[in-house]
Design a protein around this motif. Structure first.
Motif, PDB file in Angstrom:
ATOM      1  N   SER A 180      -4.195 -24.028  28.237  1.00  0.00           N
ATOM      2  CA  SER A 180      -2.784 -23.160  28.054  1.00  0.00           C
ATOM      3  C   SER A 180      -1.804 -23.818  28.529  1.00  0.00           C
ATOM      4  O   SER A 180      -1.528 -24.227  29.642  1.00  0.00           O
ATOM      5  N   GLN A 181      -0.498 -23.729  27.800  1.00  0.00           N
ATOM      6  CA  GLN A 181       0.689 -24.302  28.081  1.00  0.00           C
ATOM      7  C   GLN A 181       1.654 -23.460  29.050  1.00  0.00           C
ATOM      8  O   GLN A 181       2.059 -23.464  29.717  1.00  0.00           O
ATOM      9  N   TYR A 182       1.629 -22.181  28.363  1.00  0.00           N
ATOM     10  CA  TYR A 182       2.576 -21.361  28.927  1.00  0.00           C
ATOM     11  C   TYR A 182       1.943 -20.220  29.589  1.00  0.00           C
ATOM     12  O   TYR A 182       2.825 -19.027  29.850  1.00  0.00           O
ATOM     13  N   GLY A 183       0.649 -19.851  29.664  1.00  0.00           N
ATOM     14  CA  GLY A 183      -0.044 -18.852  30.300  1.00  0.00           C
ATOM     15  C   GLY A 183      -0.438 -17.705  29.543  1.00  0.00           C
ATOM     16  O   GLY A 183      -1.510 -16.880  30.244  1.00  0.00           O
ATOM     17  N   THR A 184      -0.316 -17.459  28.337  1.00  0.00           N
ATOM     18  CA  THR A 184      -1.149 -16.425  27.524  1.00  0.00           C
ATOM     19  C   THR A 184      -2.422 -16.461  27.602  1.00  0.00           C
ATOM     20  O   THR A 184      -3.390 -15.727  27.756  1.00  0.00           O
ATOM     21  N   THR A 185      -2.804 -17.878  27.125  1.00  0.00           N
ATOM     22  CA  THR A 185      -4.349 -18.180  27.083  1.00  0.00           C
ATOM     23  C   THR A 185      -5.009 -18.001  28.461  1.00  0.00           C
ATOM     24  O   THR A 185      -6.100 -17.515  28.496  1.00  0.00           O
TER      25      THR A 185
ATOM     26  N   ALA B 277      -5.007 -22.346  23.338  1.00  0.00           N
ATOM     27  CA  ALA B 277      -3.810 -22.084  22.709  1.00  0.00           C
ATOM     28  C   ALA B 277      -3.627 -22.945  21.397  1.00  0.00           C
ATOM     29  O   ALA B 277      -3.925 -24.054  21.489  1.00  0.00           O
ATOM     30  N   LEU B 278      -3.001 -22.379  20.538  1.00  0.00           N
ATOM     31  CA  LEU B 278      -2.772 -23.160  19.020  1.00  0.00           C
ATOM     32  C   LEU B 278      -1.420 -23.850  19.292  1.00  0.00           C
ATOM     33  O   LEU B 278      -0.380 -23.147  19.543  1.00  0.00           O
ATOM     34  N   TYR B 279      -1.646 -24.812  19.048  1.00  0.00           N
ATOM     35  CA  TYR B 279      -0.089 -25.974  18.798  1.00  0.00           C
ATOM     36  C   TYR B 279      -0.361 -26.616  17.422  1.00  0.00           C
ATOM     37  O   TYR B 279      -0.902 -27.546  17.465  1.00  0.00           O
ATOM     38  N   ALA B 280       0.640 -26.285  16.594  1.00  0.00           N
ATOM     39  CA  ALA B 280       0.628 -26.874  15.309  1.00  0.00           C
ATOM     40  C   ALA B 280      -0.774 -26.961  14.586  1.00  0.00           C
ATOM     41  O   ALA B 280      -1.082 -28.178  14.507  1.00  0.00           O
ATOM     42  N   GLY B 281      -1.403 -25.961  14.808  1.00  0.00           N
ATOM     43  CA  GLY B 281      -2.944 -26.014  14.404  1.00  0.00           C
ATOM     44  C   GLY B 281      -4.127 -26.566  15.228  1.00  0.00           C
ATOM     45  O   GLY B 281      -5.247 -26.484  14.820  1.00  0.00           O
TER      46      GLY B 281
ATOM     47  N   VAL C 143      -5.796 -18.834  20.829  1.00  0.00           N
ATOM     48  CA  VAL C 143      -4.749 -17.862  21.114  1.00  0.00           C
ATOM     49  C   VAL C 143      -3.571 -18.499  20.436  1.00  0.00           C
ATOM     50  O   VAL C 143      -2.907 -19.375  20.689  1.00  0.00           O
ATOM     51  N   GLY C 144      -3.117 -17.367  19.339  1.00  0.00           N
ATOM     52  CA  GLY C 144      -1.954 -18.059  18.627  1.00  0.00           C
ATOM     53  C   GLY C 144      -1.116 -16.903  18.488  1.00  0.00           C
ATOM     54  O   GLY C 144      -1.197 -15.805  18.885  1.00  0.00           O
ATOM     55  N   LEU C 145       0.205 -17.204  17.527  1.00  0.00           N
ATOM     56  CA  LEU C 145       1.154 -16.324  17.597  1.00  0.00           C
ATOM     57  C   LEU C 145       0.990 -15.399  16.247  1.00  0.00           C
ATOM     58  O   LEU C 145       1.069 -14.363  16.119  1.00  0.00           O
ATOM     59  N   ALA C 146       0.314 -16.130  15.144  1.00  0.00           N
ATOM     60  CA  ALA C 146       0.122 -15.533  13.796  1.00  0.00           C
ATOM     61  C   ALA C 146      -1.009 -14.594  13.983  1.00  0.00           C
ATOM     62  O   ALA C 146      -1.895 -14.606  14.789  1.00  0.00           O
TER      63      ALA C 146
ATOM     64  N   GLY D  79       1.572 -14.616  22.696  1.00  0.00           N
ATOM     65  CA  GLY D  79       2.885 -14.399  22.390  1.00  0.00           C
ATOM     66  C   GLY D  79       3.822 -15.640  22.916  1.00  0.00           C
ATOM     67  O   GLY D  79       3.440 -16.902  22.777  1.00  0.00           O
TER      68      GLY D  79
HETATM   69  C1  LIG Z   1       5.550 -26.053  19.350  1.00  0.00           C
HETATM   70  C2  LIG Z   1       4.642 -24.633  18.970  1.00  0.00           C
HETATM   71  C3  LIG Z   1       3.544 -24.728  17.853  1.00  0.00           C
HETATM   72  C4  LIG Z   1       2.893 -23.580  17.664  1.00  0.00           C
HETATM   73  N1  LIG Z   1       1.880 -23.647  16.798  1.00  0.00           N
HETATM   74  C5  LIG Z   1       1.164 -22.331  16.369  1.00  0.00           C
HETATM   75  C6  LIG Z   1       0.211 -22.471  15.321  1.00  0.00           C
HETATM   76  O1  LIG Z   1      -0.216 -23.461  14.680  1.00  0.00           O
HETATM   77  N2  LIG Z   1      -0.399 -21.389  15.008  1.00  0.00           N
HETATM   78  C7  LIG Z   1      -0.262 -19.851  15.952  1.00  0.00           C
HETATM   79  O2  LIG Z   1      -0.758 -19.051  15.553  1.00  0.00           O
HETATM   80  N3  LIG Z   1       0.783 -20.245  16.940  1.00  0.00           N
HETATM   81  C8  LIG Z   1       1.378 -21.236  17.316  1.00  0.00           C
HETATM   82  N4  LIG Z   1       2.379 -21.313  18.401  1.00  0.00           N
HETATM   83  C9  LIG Z   1       2.191 -20.236  19.201  1.00  0.00           C
HETATM   84  C10 LIG Z   1       1.312 -20.326  20.373  1.00  0.00           C
HETATM   85  O3  LIG Z   1       0.263 -20.683  19.873  1.00  0.00           O
HETATM   86  C11 LIG Z   1       1.494 -19.239  21.267  1.00  0.00           C
HETATM   87  O4  LIG Z   1       2.826 -19.141  21.845  1.00  0.00           O
HETATM   88  C12 LIG Z   1       0.466 -18.983  22.210  1.00  0.00           C
HETATM   89  O5  LIG Z   1       0.314 -17.787  22.862  1.00  0.00           O
HETATM   90  C13 LIG Z   1       0.692 -20.117  23.161  1.00  0.00           C
HETATM   91  O6  LIG Z   1      -0.468 -20.074  24.528  1.00  0.00           O
HETATM   92  P1  LIG Z   1      -0.229 -20.578  26.004  1.00  0.00           P
HETATM   93  O7  LIG Z   1       0.843 -19.485  26.545  1.00  0.00           O
HETATM   94  O8  LIG Z   1      -1.398 -20.190  26.545  1.00  0.00           O
HETATM   95  O9  LIG Z   1       0.231 -21.891  25.952  1.00  0.00           O
HETATM   96  C14 LIG Z   1       2.806 -22.591  18.509  1.00  0.00           C
HETATM   97  C15 LIG Z   1       4.111 -22.494  19.630  1.00  0.00           C
HETATM   98  C16 LIG Z   1       4.849 -23.647  19.893  1.00  0.00           C
HETATM   99  C17 LIG Z   1       5.781 -23.525  20.700  1.00  0.00           C
END
Ligand SMILES: Cc1cc2nc3c(=O)[nH]c(=O)nc-3n(C[C@H](O)[C@H](O)[C@H](O)COP(=O)(O)O)c2cc1C
Length: 175
Positions: free
Chosen positions: A8-13, A48-52, A77-80, A115
């Motif tokens: 987790s980078q920002y805490g939601t996961t 957490a998902l970051y760019a897939g 854990v992602g936004l979509a 989120g």
């Molecule tokens: C640079 C970036 C890339 C992201 N890529 C995706 C993605 O590929 N798919 C998705 O569903 N969410 C994506 N997100 C949203 C994060 O997955 C979402 O904010 C998640 O809750 C972050 O988890 P964390 O708070 O545990 O770090 C992305 C967010 C950022 C900032």
């Protein structure tokens, strides 16, 4: 032995991992703190998902060498929206690319919604999102995926889609 591991980078996961830990009594640890993955027979990985890519998953789970009686549960854990099949198919494909065949075949996969708070994003992530947003603004509405739509809808904002009830199917699977 069972373990919940999270990236987790920002805490939601982390919030999902801690809630799951509270509800199951299984310890939750950050992926960077895991010393020996092979001591666990049930591994629940939340990333957490970051760019897939699923944060920390590849380097953690690809160290598994013994698959006897192993239960692996992965939750992204992602936004979509996880109710969108195209989105979950894409996530599944990404996971398949990141894991060895043995780990992938052994794993069951769940999708959770997190989120975002643009005020908290680091410079690299802010820049990435600005770039994606600029590209998407010009694309046709009917061609946009659920993931792209949510990026446009939430750009620059603070949104929270965390739903702890979505942990129930994972808890059922652990037991
Ligand atoms: C640079 C970036 C890339 C992201 N890529 C995706 C993605 O590929 N798919 C998705 O569903 N969410 C994506 N997100 C949203 C994060 O997955 C979402 O904010 C998640 O809750 C972050 O988890 P964390 O708070 O545990 O770090 C992305 C967010 C950022 C900032």
């Amino acid at each position: 032995m069972k373990i919940i591991i999270y990236g987790s980078q920002y805490g939601t996961t982390r919030q999902y991992a801690q809630e799951l830990s509270k509800r199951t009594g299984i310890e939750a640890e950050e992926y960077s703190d895991i010393k020996d993955i092979n001591q666990y027979d049930t591994i629940i990985y939340l990333g957490a998902l970051y760019a897939g890519s699923v944060m920390g998953m590849k380097k953690t789970l690809n160290k598994i060498s013994n698959f006897n009686n192993k239960k692996i549960i992965i939750a992204t854990v992602g936004l979509a929206d996880p109710n969108d099949k195209q989105n979950t198919d894409n996530i599944r494909d990404g996971i398949k690319r990141q894991l060895s065949e043995e780990v992938y075949n052994c794993a069951s996969i769940h999708f959770l919604r997190g989120g975002i708070d643009y005020n908290l994003l680091n410079l690299k992530h802010k820049t990435m999102m600005a770039f994606v947003h600029r590209r998407l603004k010009g694309s046709k509405e009917e061609k946009k995926t659920a993931e792209e739509k949510v990026i446009l809808e939430t750009y620059g904002k603070k949104v929270d889609y965390i739903d702890f009830n979505a942990l129930n199917p994972i808890i059922d699977e652990i037991q």
